[in-house]
Scaffold this motif. Structure first.
Motif, PDB file in Angstrom:
ATOM      1  N   LEU A 125      56.893  54.317   9.721  1.00  0.00           N
ATOM      2  CA  LEU A 125      56.121  53.931  10.988  1.00  0.00           C
ATOM      3  C   LEU A 125      55.814  52.408  10.477  1.00  0.00           C
ATOM      4  N   PHE A 126      56.338  51.659  11.648  1.00  0.00           N
ATOM      5  CA  PHE A 126      56.142  49.913  11.542  1.00  0.00           C
ATOM      6  C   PHE A 126      54.951  49.907  12.652  1.00  0.00           C
ATOM      7  N   PHE A 127      54.528  48.336  12.517  1.00  0.00           N
ATOM      8  CA  PHE A 127      53.599  47.804  13.213  1.00  0.00           C
ATOM      9  C   PHE A 127      54.125  46.490  13.940  1.00  0.00           C
ATOM     10  N   SER A 128      53.934  46.190  15.146  1.00  0.00           N
ATOM     11  CA  SER A 128      54.558  44.932  15.786  1.00  0.00           C
ATOM     12  C   SER A 128      53.473  44.647  16.839  1.00  0.00           C
ATOM     13  N   ALA A 129      53.575  43.248  16.978  1.00  0.00           N
ATOM     14  CA  ALA A 129      52.860  42.568  18.031  1.00  0.00           C
ATOM     15  C   ALA A 129      53.590  41.938  19.153  1.00  0.00           C
ATOM     16  N   ILE A 130      53.180  41.467  20.057  1.00  0.00           N
ATOM     17  CA  ILE A 130      53.816  40.661  20.986  1.00  0.00           C
ATOM     18  C   ILE A 130      54.019  39.185  20.661  1.00  0.00           C
ATOM     19  N   SER A 131      55.045  38.875  20.579  1.00  0.00           N
ATOM     20  CA  SER A 131      55.323  37.343  20.573  1.00  0.00           C
ATOM     21  C   SER A 131      55.961  36.495  21.706  1.00  0.00           C
ATOM     22  N   TYR A 132      54.859  35.712  22.341  1.00  0.00           N
ATOM     23  CA  TYR A 132      54.999  35.191  23.597  1.00  0.00           C
ATOM     24  C   TYR A 132      55.832  33.760  23.252  1.00  0.00           C
ATOM     25  N   GLN A 133      56.587  33.485  24.243  1.00  0.00           N
ATOM     26  CA  GLN A 133      57.735  32.524  23.918  1.00  0.00           C
ATOM     27  C   GLN A 133      57.265  31.402  24.995  1.00  0.00           C
ATOM     28  N   PRO A 134      57.950  30.063  24.958  1.00  0.00           N
ATOM     29  CA  PRO A 134      57.548  28.896  25.787  1.00  0.00           C
ATOM     30  C   PRO A 134      57.969  29.358  27.011  1.00  0.00           C
ATOM     31  N   GLN A 159      59.548  29.184  30.772  1.00  0.00           N
ATOM     32  CA  GLN A 159      61.021  28.733  31.173  1.00  0.00           C
ATOM     33  C   GLN A 159      60.975  28.765  32.978  1.00  0.00           C
ATOM     34  N   ASP A 160      61.913  28.071  33.428  1.00  0.00           N
ATOM     35  CA  ASP A 160      61.923  28.004  34.709  1.00  0.00           C
ATOM     36  C   ASP A 160      62.729  29.293  35.073  1.00  0.00           C
ATOM     37  N   MET A 161      63.086  29.455  36.320  1.00  0.00           N
ATOM     38  CA  MET A 161      63.760  30.878  36.836  1.00  0.00           C
ATOM     39  C   MET A 161      65.302  30.740  36.217  1.00  0.00           C
ATOM     40  N   GLU A 162      65.601  29.640  35.908  1.00  0.00           N
ATOM     41  CA  GLU A 162      67.242  29.440  35.354  1.00  0.00           C
ATOM     42  C   GLU A 162      67.276  29.775  33.856  1.00  0.00           C
ATOM     43  N   GLY A 163      66.199  29.804  33.091  1.00  0.00           N
ATOM     44  CA  GLY A 163      65.998  30.124  31.622  1.00  0.00           C
ATOM     45  C   GLY A 163      65.784  28.744  30.897  1.00  0.00           C
ATOM     46  N   GLN A 164      65.548  27.708  31.582  1.00  0.00           N
ATOM     47  CA  GLN A 164      65.398  26.475  31.041  1.00  0.00           C
ATOM     48  C   GLN A 164      63.992  26.174  30.434  1.00  0.00           C
ATOM     49  N   TRP A 199      56.906  29.790  36.772  1.00  0.00           N
ATOM     50  CA  TRP A 199      57.519  29.837  35.632  1.00  0.00           C
ATOM     51  C   TRP A 199      57.590  30.949  35.119  1.00  0.00           C
ATOM     52  N   VAL A 200      58.373  31.218  34.094  1.00  0.00           N
ATOM     53  CA  VAL A 200      58.563  32.765  33.402  1.00  0.00           C
ATOM     54  C   VAL A 200      58.102  32.425  32.118  1.00  0.00           C
ATOM     55  N   LEU A 201      57.254  33.598  31.800  1.00  0.00           N
ATOM     56  CA  LEU A 201      56.925  33.825  30.175  1.00  0.00           C
ATOM     57  C   LEU A 201      57.563  34.860  29.439  1.00  0.00           C
ATOM     58  N   PRO A 202      58.537  34.623  28.810  1.00  0.00           N
ATOM     59  CA  PRO A 202      59.315  35.561  28.157  1.00  0.00           C
ATOM     60  C   PRO A 202      58.501  36.043  27.184  1.00  0.00           C
ATOM     61  N   ILE A 203      58.543  37.202  26.558  1.00  0.00           N
ATOM     62  CA  ILE A 203      58.146  37.731  25.513  1.00  0.00           C
ATOM     63  C   ILE A 203      59.312  38.344  24.408  1.00  0.00           C
ATOM     64  N   GLY A 204      58.700  38.380  23.236  1.00  0.00           N
ATOM     65  CA  GLY A 204      59.509  39.374  22.046  1.00  0.00           C
ATOM     66  C   GLY A 204      58.552  40.135  21.202  1.00  0.00           C
TER      67      GLY A 204
END
Length: 351
Positions: free
Chosen positions: A211-220, A222-227, A320-325
């Motif tokens: 059993l592992f534990f993880s959290a959301i990692s919010y990224q910078p 981006q625009d709709m093109e991924g920049q 703007w898009v807010l990616p997560i990992g």
């Protein structure tokens, strides 16, 4: 609303009984469950809605893509097509679903396929690939994966464990014991020893189930093109948040760290955004008197905003898009990676 769901308990008992019998038929071999020679990793959960399956699938892609010819296979929820489709860069969310569309645009060199029948889908992919990642297929018992990664949303662990329709479980909680690896997702960054212990007690994994534990990692942003975009949220920012995901609460909490000025356009999971939705958003955005304002959406939602008929309206707005990992807690990443890589390495050597 919660009290009304209690009235549905008799239907949940019936639904749960049907699922238990179905699972027993698969376990007993009365229903056929096909196992493949190449490594097949299934990512899934027990609940309806988001437990972080897409970020986990993306994590596995990044972990394995440089060493193996891999493919992702999804049902393609919400698409307007049927059957097996191997995505290309021109594929839209309407053709393959929003999550597969997200995978393809982020990892253009990775094969992304959709098929309702996962057995048929794997049969199509197995000749030219070293391994298959099954997204959201824990309940698809017709395939017997080599490794099942089961996710639990930390924020839901304390809730009653009822199946549909009174609860949110797709199958009884005992189904967790089919998993090979378990991950509690969306944990607080400062998860305490006591909170981990409570999670262990709630899930009660078997001795051989890590059993592992993880959290959301919010990224910078981006625009709709991924920049990347040069924009910093602060207390003076008004955020128009556009979501069509199962659980936007963690995202709202994240943005609240920067500003409390959030106007949330909240739609159901996989909502097909319409021109009417965009006109409403554009009107409110234009009428807002804030000197610093922005529209933020998720990567998954961005796929549905990219359909042809919406592009002119979206292009006029600062979306703007807010990616997560994901990030593993308590130094769990090394052990998790080792578990995945050892399984793949062992099974590709004999394939």
């Amino acid at each position: 609303m919660q009290y009304l769901r209690w009235l549905l308990l008799p239907f949940s008992l019936l639904y749960g009984l049907v699922v238990i019998i179905r699972n027993w038929f698969y376990d007993a071999g009365l229903f056929k469950s096909k196992q493949f020679d190449l490594p097949v990793i299934c990512v899934g959960n027990l609940e309806v809605g988001g437990a972080g399956k897409s970020p986990m699938t993306e994590y596995l892609i990044r972990l394995l893509k440089n060493d193996y010819q891999l493919a992702t296979l999804s049902r393609g929820y919400g698409r307007h097509t049927k059957g097996f489709i191997l995505a290309d860069m021109a594929s839209t969310s309407a053709q393959i679903g929003d999550e597969p569309s997200q995978f393809k645009h982020k990892f253009p060199n990775v094969s992304v396929a959709v098929c309702e029948d996962r057995v048929a889908g794997i049969d199509q992919l197995k000749t030219n690939h070293d391994l298959i990642l099954l997204d959201d297929a824990f309940q698809h018992r017709a395939v017997k994966p080599g490794l099942s990664v089961l996710l639990f949303d930390y924020t839901h662990l304390q809730q009653p464990k009822f199946v549909l329709p009174a609860g949110n479980l797709r199958e009884p909680f005992s189904g967790r014991w089919r998993a090979d690896v378990m991950v509690v997702t969306k944990c607080p960054d400062d998860l305490t020893e006591r909170q981990m212990t409570n999670s262990y007690e709630k899930i009660a994994p078997l001795n051989w189930q890590p059993l592992f534990f993880s959290a959301i990692s919010y990224q910078p942003l981006q625009d709709m093109e991924g920049q990347l975009v040069d924009f910093t949220m602060d207390a003076n920012t008004t955020v128009f948040l556009l979501t069509g995901i199962a659980n936007p609460k963690p995202l709202v909490q994240h943005i609240n760290q920067f500003t409390v000025n959030i106007i949330h356009h909240n739609y159901p999971d996989h909502h097909p955004f319409s021109l009417k939705n965009m006109v409403k958003l554009a009107g409110e955005f234009s009428a807002c008197k804030s000197q610093k304002k922005v529209i933020i959406t998720t990567e998954k939602d961005a796929q549905r905003l990219g359909v042809h008929e919406l592009l002119p309206a979206v292009a006029q707005l600062p979306v703007w898009v807010l990616p997560i990992g994901i990030k593993f807690l308590n130094n769990g990443q090394q052990e998790f990676d080792k578990t995945i890589i050892n399984y793949v390495r062992e099974h590709t050597e004999h394939y």
